[in-house]
Write a protein that holds these residues in place. Sequence first.
Motif, PDB file in Angstrom:
ATOM      1  N   ALA A 102      33.456  38.043  32.197  1.00 51.53           N
ATOM      2  CA  ALA A 102      33.097  37.268  33.385  1.00 51.53           C
ATOM      3  C   ALA A 102      33.288  35.769  33.152  1.00 51.53           C
ATOM      4  N   GLU A 103      32.873  35.279  31.986  1.00 54.94           N
ATOM      5  CA  GLU A 103      33.039  33.857  31.679  1.00 54.94           C
ATOM      6  C   GLU A 103      34.514  33.474  31.581  1.00 54.94           C
ATOM      7  N   TYR A 104      35.360  34.419  31.223  1.00 57.59           N
ATOM      8  CA  TYR A 104      36.803  34.204  31.108  1.00 57.59           C
ATOM      9  C   TYR A 104      37.497  34.271  32.467  1.00 57.59           C
ATOM     10  N   GLY A 105      36.771  34.778  33.479  1.00 57.77           N
ATOM     11  CA  GLY A 105      37.345  34.869  34.823  1.00 57.77           C
ATOM     12  C   GLY A 105      37.805  36.253  35.209  1.00 57.77           C
ATOM     13  N   ILE A 106      37.457  37.272  34.415  1.00 63.14           N
ATOM     14  CA  ILE A 106      37.784  38.665  34.727  1.00 63.14           C
ATOM     15  C   ILE A 106      36.480  39.383  35.058  1.00 63.14           C
ATOM     16  N   ALA A 107      36.411  39.986  36.240  1.00 61.17           N
ATOM     17  CA  ALA A 107      35.199  40.720  36.601  1.00 61.17           C
ATOM     18  C   ALA A 107      35.078  41.960  35.727  1.00 61.17           C
ATOM     19  N   PRO A 108      33.922  42.149  35.083  1.00 63.95           N
ATOM     20  CA  PRO A 108      33.734  43.347  34.252  1.00 63.95           C
ATOM     21  C   PRO A 108      33.562  44.581  35.130  1.00 63.95           C
ATOM     22  N   PRO A 109      33.658  45.773  34.539  1.00 62.76           N
ATOM     23  CA  PRO A 109      33.454  46.995  35.319  1.00 62.76           C
ATOM     24  C   PRO A 109      32.146  46.936  36.097  1.00 62.76           C
ATOM     25  N   ALA A 110      32.205  47.328  37.361  1.00 65.53           N
ATOM     26  CA  ALA A 110      31.041  47.212  38.238  1.00 65.53           C
ATOM     27  C   ALA A 110      30.100  48.402  38.152  1.00 65.53           C
ATOM     28  N   LEU A 136      29.739  38.684  46.397  1.00 61.01           N
ATOM     29  CA  LEU A 136      30.172  40.066  46.562  1.00 61.01           C
ATOM     30  C   LEU A 136      31.140  40.209  47.737  1.00 61.01           C
ATOM     31  N   ASP A 137      31.475  39.099  48.369  1.00 66.04           N
ATOM     32  CA  ASP A 137      32.451  39.097  49.471  1.00 66.04           C
ATOM     33  C   ASP A 137      33.848  39.087  48.851  1.00 66.04           C
ATOM     34  N   THR A 138      34.232  40.226  48.282  1.00 69.19           N
ATOM     35  CA  THR A 138      35.518  40.341  47.603  1.00 69.19           C
ATOM     36  C   THR A 138      36.283  41.521  48.182  1.00 69.19           C
ATOM     37  N   ARG A 139      37.600  41.475  48.048  1.00 66.35           N
ATOM     38  CA  ARG A 139      38.415  42.594  48.531  1.00 66.35           C
ATOM     39  C   ARG A 139      39.546  42.882  47.551  1.00 66.35           C
ATOM     40  N   LEU A 140      39.898  44.150  47.491  1.00 64.98           N
ATOM     41  CA  LEU A 140      40.994  44.601  46.650  1.00 64.98           C
ATOM     42  C   LEU A 140      42.312  44.144  47.255  1.00 64.98           C
ATOM     43  N   VAL A 141      43.151  43.503  46.444  1.00 68.77           N
ATOM     44  CA  VAL A 141      44.483  43.077  46.870  1.00 68.77           C
ATOM     45  C   VAL A 141      45.524  44.063  46.353  1.00 68.77           C
ATOM     46  N   SER A 142      45.362  44.486  45.088  1.00 69.00           N
ATOM     47  CA  SER A 142      46.293  45.418  44.475  1.00 69.00           C
ATOM     48  C   SER A 142      45.548  46.258  43.444  1.00 69.00           C
ATOM     49  N   GLY A 143      45.896  47.529  43.369  1.00 66.48           N
ATOM     50  CA  GLY A 143      45.278  48.423  42.397  1.00 66.48           C
ATOM     51  C   GLY A 143      45.625  48.080  40.965  1.00 66.48           C
ATOM     52  N   PHE A 144      46.620  47.218  40.785  1.00 68.56           N
ATOM     53  CA  PHE A 144      47.024  46.803  39.439  1.00 68.56           C
ATOM     54  C   PHE A 144      47.059  45.293  39.363  1.00 68.56           C
ATOM     55  N   GLY A 145      46.458  44.762  38.293  1.00 67.70           N
ATOM     56  CA  GLY A 145      46.426  43.334  38.055  1.00 67.70           C
ATOM     57  C   GLY A 145      47.415  42.963  36.971  1.00 67.70           C
ATOM     58  N   LYS A 150      43.524  46.682  34.861  1.00 65.81           N
ATOM     59  CA  LYS A 150      42.867  45.750  35.772  1.00 65.81           C
ATOM     60  C   LYS A 150      43.424  45.896  37.184  1.00 65.81           C
ATOM     61  N   ALA A 151      42.609  45.521  38.167  1.00 71.11           N
ATOM     62  CA  ALA A 151      43.015  45.457  39.570  1.00 71.11           C
ATOM     63  C   ALA A 151      42.918  43.996  39.996  1.00 71.11           C
ATOM     64  N   LEU A 152      43.658  43.648  41.033  1.00 74.62           N
ATOM     65  CA  LEU A 152      43.639  42.276  41.540  1.00 74.62           C
ATOM     66  C   LEU A 152      42.758  42.207  42.784  1.00 74.62           C
ATOM     67  N   ARG A 159      37.669  31.975  47.783  1.00 76.11           N
ATOM     68  CA  ARG A 159      39.076  32.188  48.120  1.00 76.11           C
ATOM     69  C   ARG A 159      39.995  32.368  46.911  1.00 76.11           C
ATOM     70  N   GLU A 160      39.432  32.483  45.725  1.00 77.81           N
ATOM     71  CA  GLU A 160      40.237  32.605  44.513  1.00 77.81           C
ATOM     72  C   GLU A 160      40.573  34.060  44.202  1.00 77.81           C
ATOM     73  N   PRO A 161      41.770  34.310  43.688  1.00 73.06           N
ATOM     74  CA  PRO A 161      42.089  35.654  43.190  1.00 73.06           C
ATOM     75  C   PRO A 161      41.512  35.818  41.781  1.00 73.06           C
ATOM     76  N   PHE A 162      41.247  37.061  41.413  1.00 71.82           N
ATOM     77  CA  PHE A 162      40.759  37.328  40.053  1.00 71.82           C
ATOM     78  C   PHE A 162      41.069  38.767  39.678  1.00 71.82           C
ATOM     79  N   ASP A 163      41.143  39.000  38.371  1.00 68.92           N
ATOM     80  CA  ASP A 163      41.314  40.353  37.858  1.00 68.92           C
ATOM     81  C   ASP A 163      39.951  41.032  37.760  1.00 68.92           C
ATOM     82  N   TYR A 164      39.961  42.332  37.986  1.00 71.34           N
ATOM     83  CA  TYR A 164      38.776  43.183  37.825  1.00 71.34           C
ATOM     84  C   TYR A 164      39.138  44.243  36.791  1.00 71.34           C
ATOM     85  N   PHE A 165      38.348  44.352  35.739  1.00 70.41           N
ATOM     86  CA  PHE A 165      38.561  45.349  34.707  1.00 70.41           C
ATOM     87  C   PHE A 165      38.056  46.679  35.257  1.00 70.41           C
TER      88      PHE A 165
END
Length: 168
Positions: A102-110, A136-145, A150-152, A159-165
């Motif tokens: 999370a500190e690196y900017g990647i959302a950990p598994p939810a 928590l106002d986030t949306r999936l952009v792509s199933g692969f980051g 990871k997903a995007l 308004r920032e994009p981020f990776d989700y593990f």
Amino acid sequence: MSAAAVVPPEQILQWLQAVPDPEIPVLSVLDLGVVRGVEWEGETCVVTITPTYSGCPAMREIAQDIEGVLRGHGVTSTRVQTRLAPAWTTDWMTERGRRALAEYGIAPPAERAVDVSGIARRADRPAVACPLCGSLDTRLVSGFGSTSCKALYRCGACREPFDYFKTH
């Protein structure tokens, strides 16, 4: 290193905390949950690792880094063995590892990949908090980051994009 100087596995694990994941260097291989065990077979230190997926290209580099760290501490006879079963799961990540992601900017598994009864579960889309602003106002952009694990996502608040593990 002689048999009389066998280092306790707990000490080996402390040393392995210095081995970063090649793809996400803020995570150690311990925090990622890749290191599954340390034991001695005579004078040989055996470290068992499980890849995040069976074709992970980083495993050779991880094995070499483990051997290098142990050599640096005087453990000259090592063997890194790969165990594919049970398959790696994001449940094996440490809390420290989740915070580092999370500190690196990647959302950990939810969520957990396996529930308390031992049954694998999959949510269609878990609520994923933005690692940048916490919304928590986030949306999936792509199933692969940036990698297949990871997903995007994009945050609606900052308004920032981020990776989700992804949980698996």
